[in-house]
Scaffold this motif. Structure first.
Motif, PDB file in Angstrom:
ATOM      1  N   TYR A 113      13.107   2.550   2.373  1.00 61.12           N
ATOM      2  CA  TYR A 113      13.213   3.092   1.021  1.00 61.12           C
ATOM      3  C   TYR A 113      11.816   3.255   0.438  1.00 61.12           C
ATOM      4  O   TYR A 113      11.081   2.290   0.296  1.00 61.12           O
ATOM      5  N   ASN A 114      11.447   4.495   0.123  1.00 64.11           N
ATOM      6  CA  ASN A 114      10.164   4.781  -0.517  1.00 64.11           C
ATOM      7  C   ASN A 114      10.376   4.654  -2.021  1.00 64.11           C
ATOM      8  O   ASN A 114      11.061   5.481  -2.627  1.00 64.11           O
ATOM      9  N   ILE A 115       9.820   3.609  -2.606  1.00 65.38           N
ATOM     10  CA  ILE A 115      10.032   3.318  -4.022  1.00 65.38           C
ATOM     11  C   ILE A 115       9.495   4.441  -4.898  1.00 65.38           C
ATOM     12  O   ILE A 115      10.158   4.866  -5.843  1.00 65.38           O
ATOM     13  N   GLU A 116       8.309   4.921  -4.594  1.00 68.15           N
ATOM     14  CA  GLU A 116       7.684   5.942  -5.431  1.00 68.15           C
ATOM     15  C   GLU A 116       8.448   7.265  -5.395  1.00 68.15           C
ATOM     16  O   GLU A 116       8.704   7.875  -6.424  1.00 68.15           O
ATOM     17  N   LEU A 117       8.833   7.717  -4.224  1.00 67.73           N
ATOM     18  CA  LEU A 117       9.527   8.998  -4.082  1.00 67.73           C
ATOM     19  C   LEU A 117      11.044   8.868  -4.245  1.00 67.73           C
ATOM     20  O   LEU A 117      11.744   9.878  -4.316  1.00 67.73           O
ATOM     21  N   GLN A 118      11.553   7.623  -4.281  1.00 64.27           N
ATOM     22  CA  GLN A 118      12.978   7.334  -4.359  1.00 64.27           C
ATOM     23  C   GLN A 118      13.734   8.066  -3.245  1.00 64.27           C
ATOM     24  O   GLN A 118      14.742   8.721  -3.468  1.00 64.27           O
ATOM     25  N   GLN A 119      13.205   7.928  -2.028  1.00 65.52           N
ATOM     26  CA  GLN A 119      13.820   8.534  -0.852  1.00 65.52           C
ATOM     27  C   GLN A 119      14.123   7.435   0.157  1.00 65.52           C
ATOM     28  O   GLN A 119      13.382   6.463   0.264  1.00 65.52           O
ATOM     29  N   LEU A 120      15.219   7.624   0.891  1.00 67.76           N
ATOM     30  CA  LEU A 120      15.532   6.632   1.914  1.00 67.76           C
ATOM     31  C   LEU A 120      15.956   7.290   3.207  1.00 67.76           C
ATOM     32  O   LEU A 120      16.397   8.433   3.227  1.00 67.76           O
ATOM     33  N   SER A 121      15.776   6.542   4.280  1.00 72.32           N
ATOM     34  CA  SER A 121      16.305   6.930   5.578  1.00 72.32           C
ATOM     35  C   SER A 121      17.018   5.699   6.121  1.00 72.32           C
ATOM     36  O   SER A 121      16.590   4.570   5.881  1.00 72.32           O
ATOM     37  N   ALA A 122      18.133   5.935   6.794  1.00 74.07           N
ATOM     38  CA  ALA A 122      18.944   4.820   7.295  1.00 74.07           C
ATOM     39  C   ALA A 122      19.305   5.044   8.747  1.00 74.07           C
ATOM     40  O   ALA A 122      19.480   6.184   9.182  1.00 74.07           O
ATOM     41  N   GLU A 123      19.410   3.951   9.489  1.00 77.94           N
ATOM     42  CA  GLU A 123      19.793   3.986  10.894  1.00 77.94           C
ATOM     43  C   GLU A 123      20.931   3.008  11.118  1.00 77.94           C
ATOM     44  O   GLU A 123      20.957   1.936  10.534  1.00 77.94           O
ATOM     45  N   GLY A 124      21.856   3.403  11.984  1.00 83.50           N
ATOM     46  CA  GLY A 124      22.927   2.500  12.389  1.00 83.50           C
ATOM     47  C   GLY A 124      22.470   1.703  13.597  1.00 83.50           C
ATOM     48  O   GLY A 124      21.324   1.787  14.027  1.00 83.50           O
ATOM     49  N   GLU A 125      23.383   0.923  14.118  1.00 78.35           N
ATOM     50  CA  GLU A 125      23.097   0.200  15.355  1.00 78.35           C
ATOM     51  C   GLU A 125      24.231   0.473  16.321  1.00 78.35           C
ATOM     52  O   GLU A 125      25.188   1.168  15.985  1.00 78.35           O
ATOM     53  N   GLN A 126      24.139  -0.043  17.489  1.00 80.39           N
ATOM     54  CA  GLN A 126      25.158   0.211  18.513  1.00 80.39           C
ATOM     55  C   GLN A 126      26.561  -0.010  17.950  1.00 80.39           C
ATOM     56  O   GLN A 126      26.844  -1.042  17.352  1.00 80.39           O
ATOM     57  N   ALA A 185       0.823  -1.218   0.000  1.00 79.12           N
ATOM     58  CA  ALA A 185       0.000   0.000   0.000  1.00 79.12           C
ATOM     59  C   ALA A 185       0.852   1.261   0.000  1.00 79.12           C
ATOM     60  O   ALA A 185       0.607   2.192  -0.767  1.00 79.12           O
ATOM     61  N   SER A 186       1.882   1.304   0.837  1.00 84.74           N
ATOM     62  CA  SER A 186       2.715   2.506   0.937  1.00 84.74           C
ATOM     63  C   SER A 186       3.884   2.479  -0.044  1.00 84.74           C
ATOM     64  O   SER A 186       4.530   3.501  -0.245  1.00 84.74           O
ATOM     65  N   ARG A 187       4.159   1.290  -0.626  1.00 78.92           N
ATOM     66  CA  ARG A 187       5.286   1.098  -1.537  1.00 78.92           C
ATOM     67  C   ARG A 187       6.607   1.440  -0.859  1.00 78.92           C
ATOM     68  O   ARG A 187       7.478   2.060  -1.441  1.00 78.92           O
ATOM     69  N   ILE A 188       6.714   1.014   0.404  1.00 76.92           N
ATOM     70  CA  ILE A 188       7.938   1.237   1.166  1.00 76.92           C
ATOM     71  C   ILE A 188       8.609  -0.101   1.450  1.00 76.92           C
ATOM     72  O   ILE A 188       7.960  -1.053   1.886  1.00 76.92           O
ATOM     73  N   LEU A 189       9.920  -0.148   1.174  1.00 82.30           N
ATOM     74  CA  LEU A 189      10.747  -1.293   1.532  1.00 82.30           C
ATOM     75  C   LEU A 189      11.427  -0.972   2.850  1.00 82.30           C
ATOM     76  O   LEU A 189      11.977   0.122   3.009  1.00 82.30           O
ATOM     77  N   THR A 190      11.396  -1.904   3.781  1.00 83.89           N
ATOM     78  CA  THR A 190      12.155  -1.766   5.022  1.00 83.89           C
ATOM     79  C   THR A 190      13.157  -2.906   5.039  1.00 83.89           C
ATOM     80  O   THR A 190      12.779  -4.071   5.049  1.00 83.89           O
ATOM     81  N   LEU A 191      14.434  -2.540   4.996  1.00 86.91           N
ATOM     82  CA  LEU A 191      15.515  -3.518   4.980  1.00 86.91           C
ATOM     83  C   LEU A 191      16.135  -3.561   6.367  1.00 86.91           C
ATOM     84  O   LEU A 191      16.486  -2.517   6.910  1.00 86.91           O
ATOM     85  N   SER A 192      16.277  -4.751   6.935  1.00 88.59           N
ATOM     86  CA  SER A 192      16.817  -4.899   8.293  1.00 88.59           C
ATOM     87  C   SER A 192      17.924  -5.934   8.308  1.00 88.59           C
ATOM     88  O   SER A 192      17.797  -6.987   7.690  1.00 88.59           O
ATOM     89  N   GLY A 193      18.991  -5.626   9.048  1.00 87.94           N
ATOM     90  CA  GLY A 193      20.101  -6.557   9.200  1.00 87.94           C
ATOM     91  C   GLY A 193      21.040  -6.530   8.011  1.00 87.94           C
ATOM     92  O   GLY A 193      20.695  -7.028   6.950  1.00 87.94           O
ATOM     93  N   ASN A 194      22.197  -5.909   8.174  1.00 83.55           N
ATOM     94  CA  ASN A 194      23.184  -5.803   7.092  1.00 83.55           C
ATOM     95  C   ASN A 194      22.570  -5.238   5.814  1.00 83.55           C
ATOM     96  O   ASN A 194      22.760  -5.768   4.722  1.00 83.55           O
ATOM     97  N   ALA A 195      21.824  -4.167   5.963  1.00 85.96           N
ATOM     98  CA  ALA A 195      21.082  -3.576   4.854  1.00 85.96           C
ATOM     99  C   ALA A 195      21.972  -2.727   3.958  1.00 85.96           C
ATOM    100  O   ALA A 195      22.846  -2.011   4.443  1.00 85.96           O
ATOM    101  N   GLU A 196      21.733  -2.816   2.661  1.00 84.57           N
ATOM    102  CA  GLU A 196      22.439  -2.014   1.667  1.00 84.57           C
ATOM    103  C   GLU A 196      21.470  -1.621   0.560  1.00 84.57           C
ATOM    104  O   GLU A 196      20.663  -2.446   0.131  1.00 84.57           O
ATOM    105  N   VAL A 197      21.598  -0.372   0.102  1.00 86.07           N
ATOM    106  CA  VAL A 197      20.849   0.094  -1.068  1.00 86.07           C
ATOM    107  C   VAL A 197      21.849   0.748  -2.008  1.00 86.07           C
ATOM    108  O   VAL A 197      22.666   1.569  -1.581  1.00 86.07           O
ATOM    109  N   MET A 198      21.797   0.372  -3.289  1.00 89.27           N
ATOM    110  CA  MET A 198      22.684   0.936  -4.301  1.00 89.27           C
ATOM    111  C   MET A 198      21.845   1.565  -5.413  1.00 89.27           C
ATOM    112  O   MET A 198      20.951   0.907  -5.947  1.00 89.27           O
TER     113      MET A 198
END
Length: 163
Positions: free
Chosen positions: A134-147, A108-121
């Motif tokens: 990653y919002n596929i439609e808007l081609q926007q991403l937000s990323a978070e690190g971990e400890q 519905a939202s066309r959002i990919l959520t990648l977890s664990g050793n995530a990479e986007v190219m």
């Protein structure tokens, strides 16, 4: 002559409209070696050599769970793998690829959520993190690190063969 010209123009426009149909309006197909579904709960599980296709979108994984309990068009696809991979050709023939231990696709939202050793190219750039949305439609991403691990972005220089 008018009929032949009209037929050629109609054939051209129908081919253009077929090619221009966005991926999200095309059907989703799932192939796997094993399938288990609960029709009452609207949940299906797929295992071994899972391939999900929708237009140019391609996801490959070891396992997939589809939760369709929210209704048609609101399914959530959760793939896992070592890693699970995603690729798609976006508007303007811009390819994007991604991989993670888990890829969650909210239809519905066309959002990919990648977890664990995530990479986007995409477009020569690479983003790595613990979680990437990653919002596929808007081609926007937000990323978070971990400890003790931060988000990494690598920009590849433009290759100019001609001076």
């Amino acid at each position: 002559m008018k009929i032949n010209s009209l037929m050629i123009v109609l054939a051209f426009f129908s081919a253009v409209s077929l090619a221009a149909e966005p991926d999200h309006k095309q059907p989703i197909s799932v192939d796997a070696d094993k399938t288990l579904a609960s029709l009452i709960d609207s949940i299906a599980s797929y295992a071994d050599n899972v391939v999900v296709r929708q237009g140019s979108m391609l996801i490959k994984a070891d396992k997939l769970e589809v939760d369709a309990s929210a209704g048609k068009g609101k399914e959530v696809f959760i793939t896992t793998g070592s890693p699970a991979t995603y690729s798609q050709t976006l508007q303007g023939d811009r390819p994007v690829t991604a991989q993670a231990n888990e890829i969650r696709f909210d239809r519905a939202s066309r959002i990919l959520t990648l977890s664990g050793n995530a990479e986007v190219m995409q477009s020569g750039s690479l983003v790595r993190g613990a979680v990437i949305r990653y919002n596929i439609e808007l081609q926007q991403l937000s990323a978070e690190g971990e400890q003790n691990r931060r988000v990494t972005t690598i920009f590849t220089p433009e290759n100019k063969d001609n001076p």
